[in-house]
Enzyme design. Structure first.
Site, short mmCIF file in Angstrom:
data_model
loop_
_atom_site.label_atom_id
_atom_site.label_comp_id
_atom_site.label_asym_id
_atom_site.label_seq_id
_atom_site.Cartn_x
_atom_site.Cartn_y
_atom_site.Cartn_z
N ARG A 222 8.20 0.70 -11.10
CA ARG A 222 7.40 1.46 -10.13
C ARG A 222 8.14 2.69 -9.59
O ARG A 222 7.51 3.56 -9.02
CB ARG A 222 7.00 0.56 -8.96
CG ARG A 222 5.97 -0.49 -9.34
CD ARG A 222 5.46 -1.23 -8.13
NE ARG A 222 4.32 -2.07 -8.44
CZ ARG A 222 4.40 -3.33 -8.86
NH1 ARG A 222 5.58 -3.89 -9.00
NH2 ARG A 222 3.32 -4.02 -9.14
N LYS B 128 16.02 -9.51 -8.88
CA LYS B 128 15.28 -8.57 -8.04
C LYS B 128 14.00 -9.26 -7.55
O LYS B 128 13.60 -9.09 -6.41
CB LYS B 128 14.92 -7.30 -8.81
CG LYS B 128 14.19 -6.30 -7.92
CD LYS B 128 14.07 -4.96 -8.55
CE LYS B 128 12.83 -4.84 -9.37
NZ LYS B 128 11.60 -4.71 -8.55
N ASP B 129 13.38 -10.01 -8.46
CA ASP B 129 12.19 -10.78 -8.08
C ASP B 129 12.64 -12.18 -7.71
O ASP B 129 12.39 -13.15 -8.42
CB ASP B 129 11.19 -10.77 -9.24
CG ASP B 129 10.73 -9.37 -9.56
OD1 ASP B 129 9.91 -8.84 -8.82
OD2 ASP B 129 11.25 -8.78 -10.53
N MET C 295 6.71 -6.66 -18.19
CA MET C 295 5.45 -5.91 -18.18
C MET C 295 5.66 -4.50 -18.72
O MET C 295 4.84 -3.61 -18.50
CB MET C 295 4.88 -5.87 -16.76
CG MET C 295 4.54 -7.27 -16.25
SD MET C 295 3.27 -7.30 -15.00
CE MET C 295 4.08 -6.37 -13.70
N GLY C 296 6.79 -4.28 -19.40
CA GLY C 296 7.02 -2.98 -20.01
C GLY C 296 7.53 -1.94 -19.04
O GLY C 296 7.97 -2.27 -17.94
N ALA C 297 7.44 -0.66 -19.46
CA ALA C 297 8.08 0.45 -18.74
C ALA C 297 9.54 0.06 -18.53
O ALA C 297 10.06 0.04 -17.40
CB ALA C 297 7.38 0.76 -17.42
N HIS D 100 15.62 -4.44 -17.16
CA HIS D 100 15.04 -5.28 -18.22
C HIS D 100 16.03 -5.44 -19.37
O HIS D 100 16.21 -6.53 -19.91
CB HIS D 100 13.78 -4.62 -18.81
CG HIS D 100 12.67 -4.41 -17.84
ND1 HIS D 100 12.29 -3.17 -17.41
CD2 HIS D 100 11.83 -5.29 -17.24
CE1 HIS D 100 11.26 -3.29 -16.59
NE2 HIS D 100 10.96 -4.55 -16.45
N SER E 114 13.28 -0.31 -10.99
CA SER E 114 11.94 -0.89 -11.03
C SER E 114 11.05 0.05 -11.82
O SER E 114 11.20 1.28 -11.75
CB SER E 114 11.40 -1.02 -9.60
OG SER E 114 10.01 -1.21 -9.63
N VAL F 246 20.04 -4.93 -11.35
CA VAL F 246 20.66 -3.70 -11.85
C VAL F 246 20.14 -2.54 -10.99
O VAL F 246 18.94 -2.44 -10.73
CB VAL F 246 20.34 -3.47 -13.34
CG1 VAL F 246 20.93 -2.15 -13.82
CG2 VAL F 246 20.85 -4.63 -14.17
P1 AMP Z 1 8.64 -6.81 -14.77
O1 AMP Z 1 8.46 -6.01 -16.01
O2 AMP Z 1 8.69 -6.01 -13.51
O3 AMP Z 1 7.69 -7.99 -14.70
O4 AMP Z 1 10.09 -7.46 -14.89
C1 AMP Z 1 10.43 -8.24 -15.97
C2 AMP Z 1 11.74 -8.94 -15.69
O5 AMP Z 1 12.76 -7.97 -15.46
C3 AMP Z 1 11.65 -9.79 -14.41
O6 AMP Z 1 12.38 -10.99 -14.62
C4 AMP Z 1 12.33 -8.92 -13.39
O7 AMP Z 1 12.91 -9.65 -12.33
C5 AMP Z 1 13.40 -8.25 -14.23
N1 AMP Z 1 13.86 -7.03 -13.57
C6 AMP Z 1 13.10 -6.01 -13.11
N2 AMP Z 1 13.86 -5.09 -12.49
C7 AMP Z 1 15.14 -5.54 -12.55
C8 AMP Z 1 16.40 -5.05 -12.07
N3 AMP Z 1 16.51 -3.90 -11.42
N4 AMP Z 1 17.50 -5.79 -12.34
C9 AMP Z 1 17.42 -6.97 -12.99
N5 AMP Z 1 16.26 -7.49 -13.47
C10 AMP Z 1 15.13 -6.79 -13.24
#
Ligand code: AMP
Length: 280
Positions: free
Chosen positions: A187, A149-150, A30-32, A37, A185, A176
């Site tokens: 967030r 993490k998720d 979802m970016g950021a 990521h 994150s 990570v």
């Molecule tokens: P998101 O952008 O939050 O939807 O995350 C995209 C992908 O990155 C998902 O598979 C998350 O589980 C992964 N992700 C987010 N934060 C971390 C982290 N700290 N370490 C490893 N993977 C992550």
């Protein structure tokens, strides 16, 4: 690194690559983007011929409109970060492109969707399944990379892949963390300076709980973790559950022969942070 915004364009590129038998890795985000990521992108680039990263803030997985509104968006910075790793394609569609009409599909993940994040964010995993299944359909990846993490999300996605008979390998990747232990994150950037100073307590407490887990009962340990974090005035634990890593059933005793994962969600002001730890 090609940036594409339309489904037809990415499908046309993928079609050509498939004819050449290229192995395709996919990282939905979802970016950021942060190092969490980027670690998934690194893995994909290393293990596939072609890597596709998607950036899409998916409205159907947000059950809180304010969370969707404040979710960080920083495309230019994301593209800069990705350039260092050189994935082949970055797919950045609009909401209209992904949902020209309302997606009414209802998935049934049974227990997986009724505990923890599923219980506390009704409809969240249904939205995740809607978008990930659409993206899988477009990108047709051989391997798709998801962060541990998720943790619950991975269990749900694996179940979805089974239910839809998709030919994609789900690759879980380790969490990570920042130097002080905080799970990275998108967030985290919404935290105030003071909140940010306090939140490493979450991972620190999880880690500490591992060291003496078996000297307490599972219930006692859960209470200890919740109390430890709730003592901090910036934080309120929404839930802390210790579950088995496949069916997410609540663990009752340490003697159960399964891999146990402690999953936590903490509300820090307006920001909701999640983390987890494997009890070995
Ligand atoms: P998101 O952008 O939050 O939807 O995350 C995209 C992908 O990155 C998902 O598979 C998350 O589980 C992964 N992700 C987010 N934060 C971390 C982290 N700290 N370490 C490893 N993977 C992550």
């Amino acid at each position: 690194m090609k940036v594409l915004r339309f489904i037809a364009d990415i499908q046309s590129e993928i079609g050509k690559l498939k004819q050449q038998q290229k192995k395709i890795g996919f990282v939905p985000t979802m970016g950021a983007l942060h190092q969490g990521h980027l670690s998934l992108v690194e893995q994909s680039v290393k293990n596939n011929d072609i890597t596709v990263v998607s950036i899409f803030v998916n409205p159907t997985q947000f059950n809180n409109p304010n969370d969707l509104k404040t979710y960080p968006r920083c495309e230019a910075q994301d593209l800069k970060r990705l350039e260092a790793l050189l994935p082949d394609y970055v797919f950045i569609p609009t909401v209209e492109e992904m949902y020209p009409e309302k997606d009414n599909r209802q998935f049934n993940f049974g227990k997986l969707d009724t505990v923890m994040e599923g219980k506390n964010r009704p409809g969240h995993f249904n939205g995740v399944a809607q978008i990930v299944s659409k993206l899988f359909d477009i990108v047709t990846p051989d391997n798709a990379y998801f962060g541990q993490k998720d943790f619950q999300q991975i269990a749900v996605i694996k179940q979805m892949v089974q239910q839809l008979n998709l030919d994609v390998n789900i690759v879980p990747c380790p969490i990570v963390r920042e130097d002080d232990g905080l799970a990275m994150s998108s967030r985290n950037m919404l935290l105030s300076e003071e909140q940010r100073k306090n939140v490493p307590l979450i991972s620190r407490t999880l880690l500490k709980s591992c060291t003496f887990a078996r000297s307490l009962s599972v219930e006692e340990l859960k209470k200890w973790v919740v109390n430890e974090i709730n003592k901090n005035p910036f934080m309120e634990v929404e839930y802390f559950e210790i579950v088995d890593d496949t069916h997410l059933e609540t663990v009752k005793s340490w003697s159960e022969p399964n891999t146990k994962v402690g999953c936590i969600t903490v509300q820090v002001g307006e920001v909701r942070l999640i983390d987890n730890i494997i009890f070995n």
